[in-house]
Design an enzyme around this catalytic site. Sequence first.
Site, PDB file in Angstrom:
ATOM      1  N   ASP A  13       0.864  -1.181   0.000  1.00 43.77           N
ATOM      2  CA  ASP A  13       0.000   0.000   0.000  1.00 43.77           C
ATOM      3  C   ASP A  13       0.900   1.230   0.000  1.00 43.77           C
ATOM      4  O   ASP A  13       1.617   1.486   0.968  1.00 43.77           O
ATOM      5  CB  ASP A  13      -0.880  -0.029   1.269  1.00 43.77           C
ATOM      6  CG  ASP A  13      -1.966   1.017   1.241  1.00 43.77           C
ATOM      7  OD1 ASP A  13      -1.925   1.919   0.390  1.00 43.77           O
ATOM      8  OD2 ASP A  13      -2.871   0.935   2.100  1.00 43.77           O
ATOM      9  N   ASP A 111      -2.864   2.308  -6.211  1.00 42.15           N
ATOM     10  CA  ASP A 111      -1.684   2.315  -5.332  1.00 42.15           C
ATOM     11  C   ASP A 111      -1.593   1.088  -4.419  1.00 42.15           C
ATOM     12  O   ASP A 111      -0.892   1.130  -3.422  1.00 42.15           O
ATOM     13  CB  ASP A 111      -1.657   3.592  -4.487  1.00 42.15           C
ATOM     14  CG  ASP A 111      -2.669   3.563  -3.355  1.00 42.15           C
ATOM     15  OD1 ASP A 111      -3.719   2.921  -3.529  1.00 42.15           O
ATOM     16  OD2 ASP A 111      -2.403   4.160  -2.311  1.00 42.15           O
ATOM     17  N   GLU A 112      -2.296   0.023  -4.770  1.00 38.13           N
ATOM     18  CA  GLU A 112      -2.243  -1.181  -3.936  1.00 38.13           C
ATOM     19  C   GLU A 112      -2.078  -2.412  -4.797  1.00 38.13           C
ATOM     20  O   GLU A 112      -2.682  -2.524  -5.865  1.00 38.13           O
ATOM     21  CB  GLU A 112      -3.558  -1.370  -3.175  1.00 38.13           C
ATOM     22  CG  GLU A 112      -3.779  -0.419  -2.034  1.00 38.13           C
ATOM     23  CD  GLU A 112      -5.163  -0.649  -1.464  1.00 38.13           C
ATOM     24  OE1 GLU A 112      -5.312  -1.557  -0.634  1.00 38.13           O
ATOM     25  OE2 GLU A 112      -6.077   0.055  -1.902  1.00 38.13           O
TER      26      GLU A 112
END
Length: 365
Positions: A13, A111-112
Site C-alpha cells: 500500500d 496504489d495497492e
Amino acid sequence: MIDPRHRIILHIDMDSFYASCERRENPALAGKPVAVCIFSGRDADSGAISTASYEARALGVKSGMPIKLAKKIAPQAIYLKANFSLYQGISDSIMSIARARFKATQQASIDEIYIDASFEASGDYSIAEKLARELKAEIFEQEMLTCSVGIGRNKLVAKMASDFQKPDGLTIVRFEDTEKFLSPLPVKKLVGIGPKTEEALAKEGITTIGQIAGAESARLVEVFGESRGRWLFDAARGIDNEPVAERDMPAQMSRIGTMKKDSQDPAEIAAFCAGLFETVADDAREAGIAFGTISVMLILANLKMHTKSRKFPRPMSGSEPAVKTEIESLVARFFEENPYAVCRRAGVRVSDLEKKEGQKSLFDY
DNA sequence: CTTCGGCTGACGG
DNA sequence: CTAACGCCGTCAGCCGAAG
C-alpha cells in the site's frame, strides 16, 4: 518452519500516494502539509480532498473532506490540483517492479497490489519478510516513494497488516498469530466493515473484532442476514480464501461530473451525459470492450444518487445513435417520475461488458 | 421455483 | 451563524416480472 499447506500473501500500500507523487516531483514540498484536491469547477474551492500528506493529516485534513472545510481547518496547508496522469504513470512503474519479482500478483487499486508469495518464499515467513524488504527498497530506489507492507495468511489479513503500521511500515502476521493480531482491533478496522455495520454491531454490544469472533453465528446471521452474517463470522477469524488473480476485464466503466450550475432541464442534463459518454465509449473501444447496459446516474442537490438503466438486446460498441437516444430517454424518464428534482452532478455507466470479437485477452499470449 | 432487469446502498481507494 | 462535498469501482440485497 515451512508449511506448504498455507499461502503467504503480501499487500503493498503506497503511503499517501498522490501527495507523495507530488512531493517527489517537487522536493520543496517535503515535510509540508500537502492536500491533493479534486476541484469540481463550480466555484474556486468547491470539491473534495483526495489525499492528504501525513503532515496535513496531523492538521485534521482527511480524504473525502470538502476543500472549503479543509481550508478552514488548515489554511496553511498546500492545496494542489490532482494530476492523475502523473499518478497513473508512477503506478504503472511500481506495478512493473512487483510483477517482475513475483509471478502471482493482483493490482487492487492505483496504489495497492496483492502478491501471492507462497512460491517465492517457499512457505516461509522469514523469507517473505526478506523479499518484502527488498521490494520496498527497490520501489524506494527506483521511484523515491515509500510504502507499507502487510504479510499474512490471505488477502484479508495481509491488507489489515499493511494498515497496522504506516507510513513506511512492515507488519508480519504469521499464520498462528492471526487471532492475536485481529482480536483487539476495533471492528471498523476489519476490511468490509464501514460506519453502518460498525453502528449495527455497537447495538449488539460489539466493538472489537475478537467480540465478533466470540459472537453466536446464529445471532450474526439474524442481524446481518445469511451472507453477511457468515462473512463476519469468518472474517473476524481471519478466514478468507480469495485468490490472488488479475481480473481479465472490469465489470463496469463510468464517468461522472459536476455541472456548472444545478439543472432541472432534461435536455441540458442529457447533453452533459452524452459528452461524458463519449469518453467512456473511447475507453471501451480502446480496451476492445462492448457493453450491454447503459446507465444514467444523477446526483441531486441533496447529494443523493439515482440511476436509470437499460439493457440492450445486443452488445453495443458506443458509436450507435441508439445509445445517445437511450441516454436522453433515461434522463427524460427520471424527470417524469421526479418532476421537481434538482440535479447537481450527472454521469453515465456502461456494464454487462464483454470482449469484442477478435480481441485477445492478455492471457492469450 | 429460479433468473433477469432495474435500482439502491455499503464500502473502499 | 452554519455548512460546506469528487470520482471511480465492487458487491450484495431487494423487488417485480419473466421464464
